[in-house]
Design a protein around this motif. Structure first.
Motif, PDB file in Angstrom:
ATOM      1  N   ASP A 141      78.263  12.303  61.149  1.00 36.42           N
ATOM      2  CA  ASP A 141      79.436  12.544  60.301  1.00 36.42           C
ATOM      3  C   ASP A 141      79.010  12.902  58.886  1.00 36.42           C
ATOM      4  OD1 ASP A 141      81.041  11.928  62.453  1.00 36.42           O
ATOM      5  OD2 ASP A 141      81.454   9.879  61.812  1.00 36.42           O
ATOM      6  N   HIS A 142      78.023  12.175  58.351  1.00 37.16           N
ATOM      7  CA  HIS A 142      77.530  12.489  57.004  1.00 37.16           C
ATOM      8  C   HIS A 142      77.140  13.964  56.910  1.00 37.16           C
ATOM      9  CE1 HIS A 142      75.990   8.030  56.777  1.00 37.16           C
ATOM     10  NE2 HIS A 142      77.310   8.108  56.783  1.00 37.16           N
ATOM     11  N   HIS A 143      76.383  14.388  57.906  1.00 38.58           N
ATOM     12  CA  HIS A 143      75.879  15.767  57.889  1.00 38.58           C
ATOM     13  C   HIS A 143      77.016  16.768  58.114  1.00 38.58           C
ATOM     14  CE1 HIS A 143      72.735  18.808  58.085  1.00 38.58           C
ATOM     15  NE2 HIS A 143      73.352  19.330  59.132  1.00 38.58           N
ATOM     16  N   ALA A 144      77.902  16.465  59.065  1.00 38.79           N
ATOM     17  CA  ALA A 144      78.994  17.386  59.379  1.00 38.79           C
ATOM     18  C   ALA A 144      79.940  17.555  58.194  1.00 38.79           C
ATOM     19  CB  ALA A 144      79.770  16.885  60.592  1.00 38.79           C
ATOM     20  N   TYR A 145      80.140  16.489  57.409  1.00 36.75           N
ATOM     21  CA  TYR A 145      81.018  16.558  56.252  1.00 36.75           C
ATOM     22  C   TYR A 145      80.333  17.197  55.048  1.00 36.75           C
ATOM     23  CZ  TYR A 145      84.313  13.125  58.332  1.00 36.75           C
ATOM     24  OH  TYR A 145      85.223  12.471  59.118  1.00 36.75           O
ATOM     25  N   GLY A 146      79.041  17.503  55.175  1.00 36.36           N
ATOM     26  CA  GLY A 146      78.309  18.067  54.045  1.00 36.36           C
ATOM     27  C   GLY A 146      78.020  17.040  52.964  1.00 36.36           C
ATOM     28  N   GLN A 147      77.869  15.791  53.355  1.00 30.17           N
ATOM     29  CA  GLN A 147      77.630  14.713  52.398  1.00 30.17           C
ATOM     30  C   GLN A 147      76.138  14.526  52.154  1.00 30.17           C
ATOM     31  OE1 GLN A 147      79.698  11.364  54.189  1.00 30.17           O
ATOM     32  NE2 GLN A 147      81.680  12.054  53.408  1.00 30.17           N
ATOM     33  N   ASN A 148      75.788  14.045  50.961  1.00 36.63           N
ATOM     34  CA  ASN A 148      74.383  13.835  50.610  1.00 36.63           C
ATOM     35  C   ASN A 148      74.001  12.357  50.681  1.00 36.63           C
ATOM     36  OD1 ASN A 148      75.857  12.957  48.421  1.00 36.63           O
ATOM     37  ND2 ASN A 148      74.619  13.999  46.880  1.00 36.63           N
ATOM     38  N   THR A 149      74.551  11.673  51.649  1.00 36.07           N
ATOM     39  CA  THR A 149      74.344  10.233  51.807  1.00 36.07           C
ATOM     40  C   THR A 149      72.906   9.921  52.210  1.00 36.07           C
ATOM     41  OG1 THR A 149      76.659   9.892  52.371  1.00 36.07           O
ATOM     42  CG2 THR A 149      75.093   8.228  53.155  1.00 36.07           C
ATOM     43  N   VAL A 150      72.410   8.790  51.722  1.00 41.42           N
ATOM     44  CA  VAL A 150      71.057   8.328  52.045  1.00 41.42           C
ATOM     45  C   VAL A 150      71.156   6.988  52.757  1.00 41.42           C
ATOM     46  CG1 VAL A 150      68.784   7.723  51.131  1.00 41.42           C
ATOM     47  CG2 VAL A 150      70.172   9.477  49.989  1.00 41.42           C
ATOM     48  N   VAL A 151      70.564   6.895  53.928  1.00 40.82           N
ATOM     49  CA  VAL A 151      70.583   5.664  54.711  1.00 40.82           C
ATOM     50  C   VAL A 151      69.165   5.099  54.792  1.00 40.82           C
ATOM     51  CG1 VAL A 151      71.098   4.596  56.944  1.00 40.82           C
ATOM     52  CG2 VAL A 151      72.530   6.483  56.097  1.00 40.82           C
ATOM     53  N   PHE A 152      68.957   3.932  54.185  1.00 42.93           N
ATOM     54  CA  PHE A 152      67.686   3.227  54.285  1.00 42.93           C
ATOM     55  C   PHE A 152      67.799   2.203  55.410  1.00 42.93           C
ATOM     56  CE2 PHE A 152      67.689   4.532  49.771  1.00 42.93           C
ATOM     57  CZ  PHE A 152      66.475   5.205  49.727  1.00 42.93           C
ATOM     58  N   HIS A 186      63.566   5.859  63.862  1.00 44.24           N
ATOM     59  CA  HIS A 186      64.796   6.110  63.120  1.00 44.24           C
ATOM     60  C   HIS A 186      64.737   7.407  62.321  1.00 44.24           C
ATOM     61  CE1 HIS A 186      64.507   1.697  63.717  1.00 44.24           C
ATOM     62  NE2 HIS A 186      65.790   1.814  64.005  1.00 44.24           N
ATOM     63  N   ASP A 187      63.572   7.729  61.794  1.00 39.64           N
ATOM     64  CA  ASP A 187      63.444   8.932  60.980  1.00 39.64           C
ATOM     65  C   ASP A 187      63.564  10.210  61.800  1.00 39.64           C
ATOM     66  OD1 ASP A 187      60.942   7.863  62.016  1.00 39.64           O
ATOM     67  OD2 ASP A 187      59.945   9.520  60.984  1.00 39.64           O
ATOM     68  N   LYS A 188      63.517  10.086  63.122  1.00 38.87           N
ATOM     69  CA  LYS A 188      63.623  11.270  63.980  1.00 38.87           C
ATOM     70  C   LYS A 188      65.062  11.554  64.408  1.00 38.87           C
ATOM     71  CE  LYS A 188      59.175  11.979  63.976  1.00 38.87           C
ATOM     72  NZ  LYS A 188      58.625  13.126  63.204  1.00 38.87           N
ATOM     73  N   LEU A 189      65.985  10.624  64.153  1.00 34.85           N
ATOM     74  CA  LEU A 189      67.364  10.824  64.587  1.00 34.85           C
ATOM     75  C   LEU A 189      68.010  12.014  63.897  1.00 34.85           C
ATOM     76  CD1 LEU A 189      68.733   7.166  64.801  1.00 34.85           C
ATOM     77  CD2 LEU A 189      68.033   8.670  66.665  1.00 34.85           C
ATOM     78  N   THR A 190      67.552  12.330  62.703  1.00 39.52           N
ATOM     79  CA  THR A 190      68.120  13.475  61.992  1.00 39.52           C
ATOM     80  C   THR A 190      67.817  14.800  62.691  1.00 39.52           C
ATOM     81  OG1 THR A 190      66.175  13.409  60.539  1.00 39.52           O
ATOM     82  CG2 THR A 190      68.212  12.409  59.710  1.00 39.52           C
ATOM     83  N   ASP A 232      71.694  17.881  47.664  1.00 40.60           N
ATOM     84  CA  ASP A 232      72.694  18.311  48.644  1.00 40.60           C
ATOM     85  C   ASP A 232      72.399  17.831  50.066  1.00 40.60           C
ATOM     86  OD1 ASP A 232      74.054  19.754  46.646  1.00 40.60           O
ATOM     87  OD2 ASP A 232      72.681  21.447  46.911  1.00 40.60           O
ATOM     88  N   ASP A 233      71.290  17.148  50.275  1.00 42.44           N
ATOM     89  CA  ASP A 233      70.873  16.776  51.626  1.00 42.44           C
ATOM     90  C   ASP A 233      71.154  15.316  51.936  1.00 42.44           C
ATOM     91  OD1 ASP A 233      69.754  19.322  52.277  1.00 42.44           O
ATOM     92  OD2 ASP A 233      68.002  18.828  51.053  1.00 42.44           O
ATOM     93  N   ASN A 234      71.444  15.044  53.197  1.00 46.65           N
ATOM     94  CA  ASN A 234      71.547  13.650  53.646  1.00 46.65           C
ATOM     95  C   ASN A 234      70.216  13.225  54.257  1.00 46.65           C
ATOM     96  OD1 ASN A 234      72.470  15.376  56.071  1.00 46.65           O
ATOM     97  ND2 ASN A 234      72.207  13.360  57.025  1.00 46.65           N
ATOM     98  N   PHE A 235      69.899  11.947  54.102  1.00 47.59           N
ATOM     99  CA  PHE A 235      68.611  11.408  54.538  1.00 47.59           C
ATOM    100  C   PHE A 235      68.802  10.170  55.409  1.00 47.59           C
ATOM    101  CE2 PHE A 235      67.318  13.876  50.925  1.00 47.59           C
ATOM    102  CZ  PHE A 235      65.968  14.174  51.083  1.00 47.59           C
ATOM    103  N   VAL A 236      67.867   9.957  56.311  1.00 51.45           N
ATOM    104  CA  VAL A 236      67.661   8.669  56.976  1.00 51.45           C
ATOM    105  C   VAL A 236      66.213   8.280  56.718  1.00 51.45           C
ATOM    106  CG1 VAL A 236      67.551   7.415  59.154  1.00 51.45           C
ATOM    107  CG2 VAL A 236      69.391   9.063  58.771  1.00 51.45           C
ATOM    108  N   VAL A 237      66.016   7.135  56.066  1.00 50.67           N
ATOM    109  CA  VAL A 237      64.674   6.700  55.700  1.00 50.67           C
ATOM    110  C   VAL A 237      64.385   5.360  56.366  1.00 50.67           C
ATOM    111  CG1 VAL A 237      63.101   6.156  53.816  1.00 50.67           C
ATOM    112  CG2 VAL A 237      64.940   7.833  53.457  1.00 50.67           C
TER     113      VAL A 237
END
Length: 596
Positions: free
Chosen positions: A466-477, A522-526, A554-559
């Protein structure tokens, strides 16, 4: 003026009048007529946002409403609605106003199902199952089967939401959506003032002042209702007034917050004393014999009070439209009126020059987050949160999940008002990742930063899509220690002790197998969900990722943050030797006092 109105149009207009501009959910045929009515109006301010699943939609709507007033959910009958039971219960518990809109089979289908024995898709055979499920966790629940009655049912439910600032439930049969009904007249408003009652505000303030005058030393507890009812500035005005008119120079009255109310006031405020867990021991240490704790909109929930009843002759607690002054209870006192009249009472004493107040200070605050000595150090909870505190800005909103992340983040300084979001009372794991969707929608100029354990992340990882589809730059640690750490700590904290007690039963010396988690990359889910995936093992790794994130606005991350299996935040470690697990049966102090 339209010649004919439908139920779908009626509900749409009422929601627009309330200022609703976004809905979250998962599409289903039973609500299609309502959604299509919104889409057909090119001028409608309502955006229909889809989500990966109902759980993600529910948490996103909850977070959106916390920061933006109200929100709405749309789902389909039973299979969609059932998945929202957990999210709506959390919204109800934590006083979040939203509307759950559930489509249902037609009246004809209900009749056929009951009399001919045909079981339609998504049905159990009992037509009231959905509404009966939601009635205990909403302030109004309506099943709409008749277009003539629909306007009254809709208005009743929405008025209840405005009055109580809690969720409501609307269930509409599919054949009613496009049926004709009366047109909307007037506007809806809260019914809080439409109750014949005699307020006890004056008596509550008088009783509170008796304690304040007798104790002479005070500290405020800024609570979540300041944010829920938009009273943050009123609290700051009270604080400013007290400190300008009453205190001895250098003895200013400060305030604390707790996990549920963290950041309702900016933690850059000069009077902020800390975000603490106010159990009996902490309050005794804080107020002593000559001080008092004044709760303004603060709730006595388990996380904030250590699951203890903290009421005493040294506490004043104003919340839930009432005030508790010591053992005295004063009903029907709104928080706004209590703040205003308390301010007036203090001003009167100032004019008489009959009161000199002093502020209390925490002699021993929560264990401080320890900085890092070497960038090569392996990451721990404390190192991660200390690094995060140095990196986070006023342009970020930190959303934290239940468990060790919430405990570890309690000491992170949040510079922005409303810059911290957590479900600290209901404590459903997985809330944060999906809630971040709603946070970013509510505050598009901010960046949503999530801190979540790997167990909780597994619950709602689809929200990254959803973060990516909405064009959000959310970061998930994702703080990955490979276990349900908080569950192990509650049941048996021995594996986290340094050193652990050596028990005869070796099972008590290690993490229980049912708390182990499957090992995800987890880092591969993106690669599937979208965004950038990164992994940090050391402080140096994390600092490089921090820098990359700022350079990628402008990018969303999973770290993925690699945390040792038996590492815990220092605030937990400091009390492990004195606590007993709920099933730590070989501990000589088992069962834990006050639990069994």
């Amino acid at each position: 003026m339209k010649e004919e109105w439908t139920v779908a149009e009626y509900l749409k207009v009422r929601l627009e009048q309330l200022g609703l501009d976004r809905m979250f959910g998962v599409a289903g045929n039973y609500t299609a007529a309502f959604l299509d009515t919104i889409l057909a109006d090119k001028k409608s301010p309502i955006t229909i946002s889809g989500n990966s699943n109902e759980l993600c939609a529910g948490y996103a709507a909850d977070a959106y409403a916390r920061l933006n007033g109200i929100s709405a959910l749309y789902v389909t009958y039973s299979v969609g609605a059932f998945s929202l039971l957990n999210t709506i219960a959390g919204s109800f518990t934590e006083q979040v106003p939203l509307i759950l809109i559930n489509g249902a089979p037609t009246n004809k289908e209900d009749s056929i199902e009951k009399n001919a024995g045909l079981l339609y898709s998504h049905t159990t055979g009992y037509q009231f199952v959905d509404i009966h499920m939601f009635r205990p966790i909403t302030v109004a629940a309506e099943r709409i089967t008749d277009a003539k009655q629909a306007p009254f049912q809709i208005d009743s439910a929405l008025t209840a939401m405005l009055t109580n600032k809690k969720p409501v439930y609307l269930e509409v049969t599919e054949d009613v959506w496009r049926a004709a009904c009366m047109e909307p007249t007037g506007t809806l408003s809260s019914g809080r003032e439409a109750i014949i009652t005699v307020s006890e505000t004056e008596q509550a303030v008088k009783a509170a002042m008796e304690i304040i005058k007798s104790k002479s030393k005070s500290i405020f507890w800024a609570g979540i209702e300041l944010q829920r009812f938009g009273l943050q500035q009123e609290f700051l005005d009270l604080l400013k007034s007290v400190n300008e008119e009453h205190v001895i120079p250098g003895e200013e009255i400060h305030f604390v917050t707790s996990a549920l109310s963290k950041s309702v006031i900016s933690e850059d405020n000069e009077y902020f004393e800390g975000c603490v867990t106010l159990n009996k021991e902490k309050i005794k240490d804080l107020v002593g014999d000559d001080g008092c704790l004044i709760g303004i909109g603060a709730w006595t929930i388990g996380k904030d009070t250590g699951n203890q009843n903290i009421r005493s002759a040294s506490t004043i607690l104003a919340s839930h439209d009432s005030v508790l002054v010591g053992a005295e209870y004063f009903p029907r006192v709104t928080l706004a009126s209590f703040i205003e009249q308390l301010k007036q009472a203090l001003a009167q004493l100032a004019a008489e020059r009959s009161l000199q107040l002093k502020g209390l200070r925490m002699g021993s605050k929560l264990p401080l987050l320890q900085g890092y000595a070497y960038k090569e150090e392996k990451l721990t909870y404390d190192l991660f949160f200390k690094s995060l505190e140095d990196w986070i800005t006023k342009d970020d909103v930190l959303i934290v999940d239940a468990g060790f992340p919430l405990i570890g983040a309690q000491s992170v300084k949040i510079p922005a008002r409303n810059g911290f979001v957590a479900q600290a009372a209901w404590l459903a794991i997985g809330y944060s990742v999906a809630a971040a969707t709603g946070v970013k929608c509510a505050q598009p100029d901010k960046r949503a930063i999530v801190a979540v354990g790997d167990g909780a992340f597994h619950e709602t990882c689809q929200a990254v899509a959803d973060h990516h589809a909405y064009g959000q730059n959310t970061v998930v640690f994702v703080l990955a220690n490979g276990i349900y750490g908080i569950e192990q700590e509650i049941v048996n904290p021995n594996p986290f002790r340094e050193p652990p007690i050596e028990y005869k039963d070796e099972l008590l010396d290690s993490v229980y197998p049912y708390n182990d988690l499957p090992a995800w990359k987890h880092d591969k889910l993106t690669d599937a969900f979208g965004g950038k995936g990164r992994k940090a093992n050391t402080v140096e790794d994390l600092l490089k990722i921090f820098d990359e994130i700022r350079k990628s606005p402008d990018d969303n991350f999973v770290v993925e943050i690699t945390i040792p299996k038996t590492n815990v935040p220092s605030s937990i470690l400091s009390k492990l030797n004195s606590e007993v697990g709920e099933d730590e049966i070989e501990n000589p102090h088992w069962p834990p006092a006050g639990k069994f």
